[in-house]
Design a protein around this motif. Structure first.
Motif, PDB file in Angstrom:
ATOM      1  N   ALA A 147     -58.679 -79.736  30.053  1.00  0.00           N
ATOM      2  CA  ALA A 147     -59.788 -80.237  29.235  1.00  0.00           C
ATOM      3  C   ALA A 147     -61.047 -80.345  30.091  1.00  0.00           C
ATOM      4  O   ALA A 147     -62.147 -79.966  29.660  1.00  0.00           O
ATOM      5  N   TYR A 148     -60.893 -80.855  31.303  1.00  0.00           N
ATOM      6  CA  TYR A 148     -62.026 -80.986  32.226  1.00  0.00           C
ATOM      7  C   TYR A 148     -62.638 -79.623  32.548  1.00  0.00           C
ATOM      8  O   TYR A 148     -63.860 -79.447  32.492  1.00  0.00           O
ATOM      9  N   VAL A 149     -61.776 -78.647  32.886  1.00  0.00           N
ATOM     10  CA  VAL A 149     -62.265 -77.312  33.251  1.00  0.00           C
ATOM     11  C   VAL A 149     -62.938 -76.630  32.067  1.00  0.00           C
ATOM     12  O   VAL A 149     -64.001 -76.012  32.209  1.00  0.00           O
ATOM     13  N   LEU A 150     -62.344 -76.762  30.897  1.00  0.00           N
ATOM     14  CA  LEU A 150     -62.915 -76.142  29.701  1.00  0.00           C
ATOM     15  C   LEU A 150     -64.291 -76.726  29.393  1.00  0.00           C
ATOM     16  O   LEU A 150     -65.256 -75.984  29.161  1.00  0.00           O
ATOM     17  N   GLU A 151     -64.406 -78.057  29.428  1.00  0.00           N
ATOM     18  CA  GLU A 151     -65.697 -78.700  29.152  1.00  0.00           C
ATOM     19  C   GLU A 151     -66.732 -78.300  30.191  1.00  0.00           C
ATOM     20  O   GLU A 151     -67.881 -77.991  29.858  1.00  0.00           O
ATOM     21  N   ARG A 152     -66.330 -78.285  31.465  1.00  0.00           N
ATOM     22  CA  ARG A 152     -67.258 -77.916  32.527  1.00  0.00           C
ATOM     23  C   ARG A 152     -67.758 -76.482  32.354  1.00  0.00           C
ATOM     24  O   ARG A 152     -68.963 -76.210  32.481  1.00  0.00           O
ATOM     25  N   ASN A 153     -66.850 -75.562  32.043  1.00  0.00           N
ATOM     26  CA  ASN A 153     -67.238 -74.161  31.888  1.00  0.00           C
ATOM     27  C   ASN A 153     -68.177 -73.959  30.705  1.00  0.00           C
ATOM     28  O   ASN A 153     -69.156 -73.208  30.790  1.00  0.00           O
ATOM     29  N   ILE A 154     -67.896 -74.632  29.592  1.00  0.00           N
ATOM     30  CA  ILE A 154     -68.782 -74.529  28.431  1.00  0.00           C
ATOM     31  C   ILE A 154     -70.142 -75.138  28.758  1.00  0.00           C
ATOM     32  O   ILE A 154     -71.188 -74.563  28.451  1.00  0.00           O
ATOM     33  N   ARG A 155     -70.116 -76.306  29.402  1.00  0.00           N
ATOM     34  CA  ARG A 155     -71.373 -76.980  29.757  1.00  0.00           C
ATOM     35  C   ARG A 155     -72.220 -76.124  30.692  1.00  0.00           C
ATOM     36  O   ARG A 155     -73.432 -75.977  30.485  1.00  0.00           O
ATOM     37  N   GLU A 156     -71.604 -75.559  31.708  1.00  0.00           N
ATOM     38  CA  GLU A 156     -72.360 -74.748  32.661  1.00  0.00           C
ATOM     39  C   GLU A 156     -72.875 -73.457  32.038  1.00  0.00           C
ATOM     40  O   GLU A 156     -73.911 -72.937  32.462  1.00  0.00           O
ATOM     41  N   ARG A 157     -72.187 -72.953  31.035  1.00  0.00           N
ATOM     42  CA  ARG A 157     -72.634 -71.736  30.358  1.00  0.00           C
ATOM     43  C   ARG A 157     -73.717 -72.016  29.319  1.00  0.00           C
ATOM     44  O   ARG A 157     -74.629 -71.206  29.139  1.00  0.00           O
ATOM     45  N   GLN A 158     -73.628 -73.141  28.635  1.00  0.00           N
ATOM     46  CA  GLN A 158     -74.433 -73.341  27.434  1.00  0.00           C
ATOM     47  C   GLN A 158     -75.508 -74.424  27.517  1.00  0.00           C
ATOM     48  O   GLN A 158     -76.470 -74.394  26.758  1.00  0.00           O
ATOM     49  N   PHE A 159     -75.345 -75.396  28.397  1.00  0.00           N
ATOM     50  CA  PHE A 159     -76.296 -76.509  28.416  1.00  0.00           C
ATOM     51  C   PHE A 159     -77.569 -76.115  29.157  1.00  0.00           C
ATOM     52  O   PHE A 159     -77.545 -75.791  30.347  1.00  0.00           O
ATOM     53  N   LYS A 160     -78.675 -76.162  28.447  1.00  0.00           N
ATOM     54  CA  LYS A 160     -79.986 -75.895  29.044  1.00  0.00           C
ATOM     55  C   LYS A 160     -81.064 -76.406  28.085  1.00  0.00           C
ATOM     56  O   LYS A 160     -80.814 -76.574  26.881  1.00  0.00           O
ATOM     57  N   PRO A 161     -82.255 -76.654  28.597  1.00  0.00           N
ATOM     58  CA  PRO A 161     -83.335 -77.140  27.720  1.00  0.00           C
ATOM     59  C   PRO A 161     -83.656 -76.130  26.624  1.00  0.00           C
ATOM     60  O   PRO A 161     -83.669 -74.923  26.858  1.00  0.00           O
ATOM     61  N   SER A 162     -83.892 -76.634  25.425  1.00  0.00           N
ATOM     62  CA  SER A 162     -84.294 -75.768  24.314  1.00  0.00           C
ATOM     63  C   SER A 162     -85.117 -76.586  23.327  1.00  0.00           C
ATOM     64  O   SER A 162     -84.936 -77.805  23.204  1.00  0.00           O
ATOM     65  N   GLU A 163     -85.995 -75.902  22.635  1.00  0.00           N
ATOM     66  CA  GLU A 163     -86.803 -76.580  21.623  1.00  0.00           C
ATOM     67  C   GLU A 163     -85.915 -77.126  20.512  1.00  0.00           C
ATOM     68  O   GLU A 163     -86.131 -78.236  20.016  1.00  0.00           O
ATOM     69  N   SER A 164     -84.906 -76.364  20.132  1.00  0.00           N
ATOM     70  CA  SER A 164     -83.998 -76.806  19.070  1.00  0.00           C
ATOM     71  C   SER A 164     -83.280 -78.086  19.465  1.00  0.00           C
ATOM     72  O   SER A 164     -83.185 -79.036  18.679  1.00  0.00           O
ATOM     73  N   GLY A 165     -82.760 -78.128  20.689  1.00  0.00           N
ATOM     74  CA  GLY A 165     -82.065 -79.314  21.156  1.00  0.00           C
ATOM     75  C   GLY A 165     -82.974 -80.530  21.181  1.00  0.00           C
ATOM     76  O   GLY A 165     -82.574 -81.634  20.788  1.00  0.00           O
ATOM     77  N   ARG A 166     -84.212 -80.344  21.639  1.00  0.00           N
ATOM     78  CA  ARG A 166     -85.159 -81.458  21.701  1.00  0.00           C
ATOM     79  C   ARG A 166     -85.541 -81.954  20.308  1.00  0.00           C
ATOM     80  O   ARG A 166     -85.630 -83.164  20.072  1.00  0.00           O
TER      81      ARG A 166
END
Length: 348
Positions: free
Chosen positions: A244-263
């Motif tokens: 679970a830790y590895v899966l969350e980390r991999n998704i986070r590192e691939r997908q988490f970044k600043p975006s206008e939509s997220g803000r």
């Protein structure tokens, strides 16, 4: 046998091109001409024992049947353990779903684009939160999968909602599959499932809860069962806390970044929290609370800002919450949390 190779960043890139074929087929069969008929079919399912009408299209019957068959094969011991964990932590979990899990999902820039296109959370965040809460209560009830339970129709509804979001996004003229992947794809669904399980566990620990490794996996594994019924690929269902830790980390590192939509999504949510907590103990402290739960990195991505004064006012509340949880002074249960939800729903 480890599943870590199956949830590598390379495999996740492939999962962005995969969705939920059975749900997509059902939506294709009804949209756009027979959308009202589909809504009537879903409205007619009040419990797990409910049946679709004889006029239901075969694609919908196939999807419904698949969920029922998978539900019959669920491990009852796994279900009981997960339901017991929820019962002991229900109020805190429901609090965390709004203040932590939802904004956490907004940090996934590509996935946030779907939510912007659908506009549901922007136009009526309260309704969206109430719908999510009702779903969680219905799938964590001790009778969730009994004949009188409501887990099956709730899960069917969510799968169709996801498929409808895909249908609209790909016809909006604004969705770029090559850049964003399929709308509401397997990777994004996996991240959302973790937001309801692993991320909630992390939030509970921040609130002072003492949770063993076994208890943590009991709840993660419960959401594995829900995820399976929601159409998640079994490769994306972690078989241990480490996975679970590895899966969350991999998704986070691939997908988490600043975006206008997220803000934009986060700003709308925080505005709602400010209004909704006016008569609560955390009046004026919702931004600081969300920032504390998300952590510095994700808060920066979403531009969740709280002033030094806000943080100072929040600290006593934070320490009180942690103190109560560490000494088990809070009396929590599924029933009490459900009653709070019903009162909030009635006043909405």
């Amino acid at each position: 046998m480890t599943n870590l190779k199956k949830i590598s960043k390379t495999s996740l890139a492939l999962k962005r091109q995969e969705t939920d074929p059975l749900a997509d087929a059902a939506i294709e069969a009804y949209f756009p001409e027979h959308k009202a008929q589909l809504q009537q079919e879903i409205a007619g399912l009040h419990s797990n024992a409910g049946q679709l009408s004889v006029n239901a299209k075969n694609e919908l019957k196939t999807l419904h049947r698949e969920i029922l068959e998978k539900a019959e094969g669920l491990d009852q011991t796994v279900l009981r353990k997960g339901q017991l964990f929820f019962d002991r932590n229900a109020s805190d979990i429901m609090l965390l779903l709004g203040l932590l899990s939802l904004p956490y999902c907004y940090a996934a820039a590509n996935g946030a684009e779907v939510l912007i296109l659908s506009k549901r959370i922007l136009e009526d965040p309260e309704k969206r939160l109430l719908e999510t809460a009702e779903f969680v209560f219905n799938v964590t009830d001790k009778a969730a999968f009994a004949e009188e339970g409501k887990a099956i129709p709730e899960i069917l509804k969510v799968r169709l909602m996801h498929a409808a979001a895909r249908w609209y996004a790909k016809r909006s003229g604004h969705w770029m599959v090559e850049e964003l992947g399929e709308p509401v794809n397997q990777e994004d669904m996996s991240g959302t499932n973790l937001a309801f399980s692993l991320i909630v566990i992390r939030g509970l620990k921040k609130l002072g809860k003492s949770i063993s490794g076994q208890e943590a996996f009991d709840y993660i594994n419960y959401w594995n069962q829900i995820g399976l019924l929601l159409g998640l690929d079994e490769q994306l269902l972690p078989k241990s806390n480490k996975e679970a830790y590895v899966l969350e980390r991999n998704i986070r590192e691939r997908q988490f970044k600043p975006s206008e939509s997220g803000r934009v999504l986060t700003k709308a949510l925080l505005k709602y929290f400010e209004e909704a907590t006016i008569d609560s103990p955390i009046k004026g402290q919702s931004n600081a609370f969300v920032s504390f739960l998300l952590g510095e990195h994700v808060s920066e991505i979403l531009e969740v800002k709280s002033s030094f004064l806000d943080d100072a006012f929040f600290q006593p509340f934070r320490f009180m919450y942690q103190f109560q949880n560490q000494l088990n002074l809070k009396d929590d249960s599924y029933g009490k949390a459900l009653q709070q939800f019903k009162e909030a729903k009635d006043s909405a």
